[in-house]
Design a protein around this motif. Structure first.
Motif, PDB file in Angstrom:
ATOM      1  N   TRP A  14       5.161  14.350  11.601  1.00 16.40           N
ATOM      2  CA  TRP A  14       4.453  15.728  11.598  1.00 16.40           C
ATOM      3  C   TRP A  14       2.962  15.585  11.246  1.00 16.40           C
ATOM      4  N   GLN A  18      -0.519  15.156  12.932  1.00 18.94           N
ATOM      5  CA  GLN A  18      -1.441  16.375  12.431  1.00 18.94           C
ATOM      6  C   GLN A  18      -2.490  15.832  12.258  1.00 18.94           C
ATOM      7  N   GLY A  47      -3.917   4.769  -2.850  1.00 18.40           N
ATOM      8  CA  GLY A  47      -2.242   4.759  -2.980  1.00 18.40           C
ATOM      9  C   GLY A  47      -2.254   3.965  -4.883  1.00 18.40           C
ATOM     10  N   ASN A  48      -1.582   4.610  -5.670  1.00 19.51           N
ATOM     11  CA  ASN A  48      -2.062   4.142  -7.279  1.00 19.51           C
ATOM     12  C   ASN A  48      -0.658   3.107  -7.243  1.00 19.51           C
ATOM     13  N   LYS A  49      -0.016   2.467  -6.556  1.00 19.62           N
ATOM     14  CA  LYS A  49       0.332   1.547  -6.426  1.00 19.62           C
ATOM     15  C   LYS A  49      -0.255   0.706  -5.739  1.00 19.62           C
ATOM     16  N   SER A  50      -0.071   1.230  -3.854  1.00 22.21           N
ATOM     17  CA  SER A  50      -0.441  -0.082  -2.725  1.00 22.21           C
ATOM     18  C   SER A  50      -1.692  -0.244  -3.011  1.00 22.21           C
ATOM     19  N   ARG A  54      -4.557   6.876   2.207  1.00 26.30           N
ATOM     20  CA  ARG A  54      -3.539   7.742   2.073  1.00 26.30           C
ATOM     21  C   ARG A  54      -4.089   9.262   2.716  1.00 26.30           C
ATOM     22  N   PRO A  57      -2.463  16.333   4.517  1.00 29.82           N
ATOM     23  CA  PRO A  57      -2.634  17.589   4.937  1.00 29.82           C
ATOM     24  C   PRO A  57      -2.540  18.879   3.561  1.00 29.82           C
ATOM     25  N   MET A  59      -3.047  22.672   2.461  1.00 28.39           N
ATOM     26  CA  MET A  59      -3.454  24.436   2.760  1.00 28.39           C
ATOM     27  C   MET A  59      -4.526  24.601   1.832  1.00 28.39           C
ATOM     28  N   VAL A  70      -2.376  22.042  -4.429  1.00 25.40           N
ATOM     29  CA  VAL A  70      -1.381  22.111  -4.826  1.00 25.40           C
ATOM     30  C   VAL A  70      -0.075  21.090  -4.233  1.00 25.40           C
ATOM     31  N   SER A  72       2.974  20.935  -4.367  1.00 19.93           N
ATOM     32  CA  SER A  72       4.307  21.796  -3.735  1.00 19.93           C
ATOM     33  C   SER A  72       5.102  21.090  -3.937  1.00 19.93           C
ATOM     34  N   LYS A  73       4.953  20.749  -2.182  1.00 17.07           N
ATOM     35  CA  LYS A  73       5.853  19.425  -1.969  1.00 17.07           C
ATOM     36  C   LYS A  73       7.383  20.726  -1.182  1.00 17.07           C
ATOM     37  N   SER A  81       4.022  12.327  -3.457  1.00 15.62           N
ATOM     38  CA  SER A  81       3.744  10.611  -3.805  1.00 15.62           C
ATOM     39  C   SER A  81       1.842  11.033  -4.373  1.00 15.62           C
ATOM     40  N   TRP A  82       1.377  11.823  -2.927  1.00 12.34           N
ATOM     41  CA  TRP A  82      -0.047  11.809  -3.639  1.00 12.34           C
ATOM     42  C   TRP A  82      -0.604  12.514  -5.096  1.00 12.34           C
ATOM     43  N   ASN A  85      -1.407   9.230  -6.626  1.00 18.52           N
ATOM     44  CA  ASN A  85      -2.730   8.819  -5.826  1.00 18.52           C
ATOM     45  C   ASN A  85      -3.854   9.245  -7.523  1.00 18.52           C
ATOM     46  N   TYR A 128       3.650  29.834  -1.898  1.00 16.13           N
ATOM     47  CA  TYR A 128       3.845  28.937  -2.840  1.00 16.13           C
ATOM     48  C   TYR A 128       4.285  29.485  -4.241  1.00 16.13           C
TER      49      TYR A 128
HETATM   50  N1  F42 Z   1       2.262  19.119   1.204  1.00 15.44           N
HETATM   51  C1  F42 Z   1       2.069  20.046  -0.389  1.00 15.44           C
HETATM   52  O1  F42 Z   1       2.647  19.127  -1.293  1.00 15.44           O
HETATM   53  N2  F42 Z   1       1.048  21.264  -1.134  1.00 15.44           N
HETATM   54  C2  F42 Z   1       0.515  21.932   0.739  1.00 15.44           C
HETATM   55  O2  F42 Z   1      -0.341  22.728   0.728  1.00 15.44           O
HETATM   56  C3  F42 Z   1       0.669  21.258   1.789  1.00 15.44           C
HETATM   57  C4  F42 Z   1       0.434  21.728   2.814  1.00 15.44           C
HETATM   58  C5  F42 Z   1       0.970  20.611   4.416  1.00 15.44           C
HETATM   59  C6  F42 Z   1       0.022  21.617   5.712  1.00 15.44           C
HETATM   60  C7  F42 Z   1       0.296  21.329   6.780  1.00 15.44           C
HETATM   61  C8  F42 Z   1       1.496  19.751   6.539  1.00 15.44           C
HETATM   62  O3  F42 Z   1       1.465  19.523   8.077  1.00 15.44           O
HETATM   63  C9  F42 Z   1       1.557  19.800   6.000  1.00 15.44           C
HETATM   64  C10 F42 Z   1       1.523  19.864   4.997  1.00 15.44           C
HETATM   65  N3  F42 Z   1       2.300  19.696   2.850  1.00 15.44           N
HETATM   66  C11 F42 Z   1       2.056  20.419   2.415  1.00 15.44           C
HETATM   67  C12 F42 Z   1       3.053  18.334   3.029  1.00 15.44           C
HETATM   68  C13 F42 Z   1       2.425  16.510   2.903  1.00 15.44           C
HETATM   69  O4  F42 Z   1       1.461  16.928   3.862  1.00 15.44           O
HETATM   70  C14 F42 Z   1       3.175  16.108   2.300  1.00 15.44           C
HETATM   71  O5  F42 Z   1       3.747  15.426   3.385  1.00 15.44           O
HETATM   72  C15 F42 Z   1       3.853  15.944   1.155  1.00 15.44           C
HETATM   73  O6  F42 Z   1       2.928  16.862  -0.087  1.00 15.44           O
HETATM   74  C16 F42 Z   1       4.685  15.169   0.237  1.00 15.44           C
HETATM   75  O7  F42 Z   1       3.482  14.347   0.246  1.00 15.44           O
HETATM   76  P1  F42 Z   1       3.868  12.868  -0.482  1.00 15.44           P
HETATM   77  O8  F42 Z   1       2.764  11.588  -0.547  1.00 15.44           O
HETATM   78  O9  F42 Z   1       5.188  12.430  -0.634  1.00 15.44           O
HETATM   79  O10 F42 Z   1       4.299  11.863   1.537  1.00 15.44           O
HETATM   80  C17 F42 Z   1       5.594  10.845   1.212  1.00 15.44           C
HETATM   81  C18 F42 Z   1       5.689  11.706   2.526  1.00 15.44           C
HETATM   82  C19 F42 Z   1       4.636   9.928   1.963  1.00 15.44           C
HETATM   83  O11 F42 Z   1       3.656   9.868   2.530  1.00 15.44           O
HETATM   84  N4  F42 Z   1       5.306   8.291   0.887  1.00 15.44           N
HETATM   85  C20 F42 Z   1       4.718   7.520   1.118  1.00 15.44           C
HETATM   86  C21 F42 Z   1       6.069   6.199   2.187  1.00 15.44           C
HETATM   87  O12 F42 Z   1       5.474   5.158   2.097  1.00 15.44           O
HETATM   88  O13 F42 Z   1       7.090   6.685   1.785  1.00 15.44           O
HETATM   89  C22 F42 Z   1       4.097   7.010   0.188  1.00 15.44           C
HETATM   90  C23 F42 Z   1       2.305   7.361  -0.109  1.00 15.44           C
HETATM   91  C24 F42 Z   1       2.163   7.094  -1.420  1.00 15.44           C
HETATM   92  O14 F42 Z   1       0.619   7.658  -1.028  1.00 15.44           O
HETATM   93  N5  F42 Z   1       2.598   6.245  -1.795  1.00 15.44           N
HETATM   94  C25 F42 Z   1       1.938   5.988  -3.143  1.00 15.44           C
HETATM   95  C26 F42 Z   1       0.819   4.876  -3.296  1.00 15.44           C
HETATM   96  O15 F42 Z   1       0.591   3.302  -4.015  1.00 15.44           O
HETATM   97  O16 F42 Z   1       0.052   3.712  -2.123  1.00 15.44           O
HETATM   98  C27 F42 Z   1       2.507   5.824  -4.084  1.00 15.44           C
HETATM   99  C28 F42 Z   1       3.009   6.910  -4.861  1.00 15.44           C
HETATM  100  C29 F42 Z   1       4.063   6.505  -6.824  1.00 15.44           C
HETATM  101  O17 F42 Z   1       4.813   7.245  -6.066  1.00 15.44           O
HETATM  102  O18 F42 Z   1       3.518   5.842  -7.072  1.00 15.44           O
END
Ligand code: F42
Length: 147
Positions: A14, A18, A47-50, A54, A57, A59, A70, A72-73, A81-82, A85, A128
């Protein structure tokens, strides 16, 4: 935009969809959180590792041309994860709020400044406050300013 590098779509369908629809329509479609009518922006980080590009989306919370991001996740116990980053690469961030992305630099907020922007974030997206209750962590808040 200076953020070159290999784009790695989110594993969450999703989210990935988006981002794709928002970018393809220049921000005219997929620009709210599902059917809430509340606006979102697309945040690009490195990405801080890769080292991969990235796109996430978040708010849309904007005031005086600055944005608050924010981590919040949904009130999860761990930071998204972001978050990592942004901490590692605060000068390699872009925001898309409409047709074109623009480069920003980010810094994590603390103290009174964090409280001010946190109140603006909750005003824009009341859930939030619930996430803060649910999360067993202080939800990080970043300020993004155009570079
Ligand atoms: N999330 C929020 O935290 N705040 C918001 O305001 C928010 C609003 C929002 C609105 C619409 C929508 O569709 C989603 C929204 N989300 C919001 C959810 C947001 O888009 C993210 O999905 C959520 O915050 C989780 O972020 P995440 O970066 O943890 O995402 C995971 C699923 C992800 O992408 N994981 C990747 C993976 O392969 O598992 C890794 C991503 C990454 O950046 N990896 C880093 C790298 O080096 O590439 C390493 C990061 C590390 O851990 O060191």
């Amino acid at each position: 935009m200076t953020l070159d590098g290999e784009y790695e779509p989110s594993p969450a369908q999703w989210v990935r969809e988006q981002v794709e629809t928002y970018e393809r329509s220049g921000g005219k479609e997929a620009n709210t959180l599902r059917d809430t009518g509340l606006p979102i922006v697309i945040v690009t980080t490195v990405g801080n590792k890769s080292g991969k590009v990235r796109k996430t989306p978040l708010m849309r919370v904007e005031h005086g041309g600055e944005y608050v991001l924010v981590a919040s996740k949904g009130g999860a116990p761990e930071h998204p994860s972001w978050y990592h980053n942004l901490v590692a690469n605060p000068d390699r961030v872009a925001i898309q709020d409409g047709p074109e992305p623009f480069d920003v630099k980010v810094r994590e907020l603390t103290g009174e400044e964090r409280e001010l922007w946190w109140s603006r974030a909750v005003a824009a997206f009341p859930p939030y406050a619930e996430y803060a209750e649910r999360a067993s962590r202080l939800i990080p808040v970043f300020l993004a300013s155009r570079r």
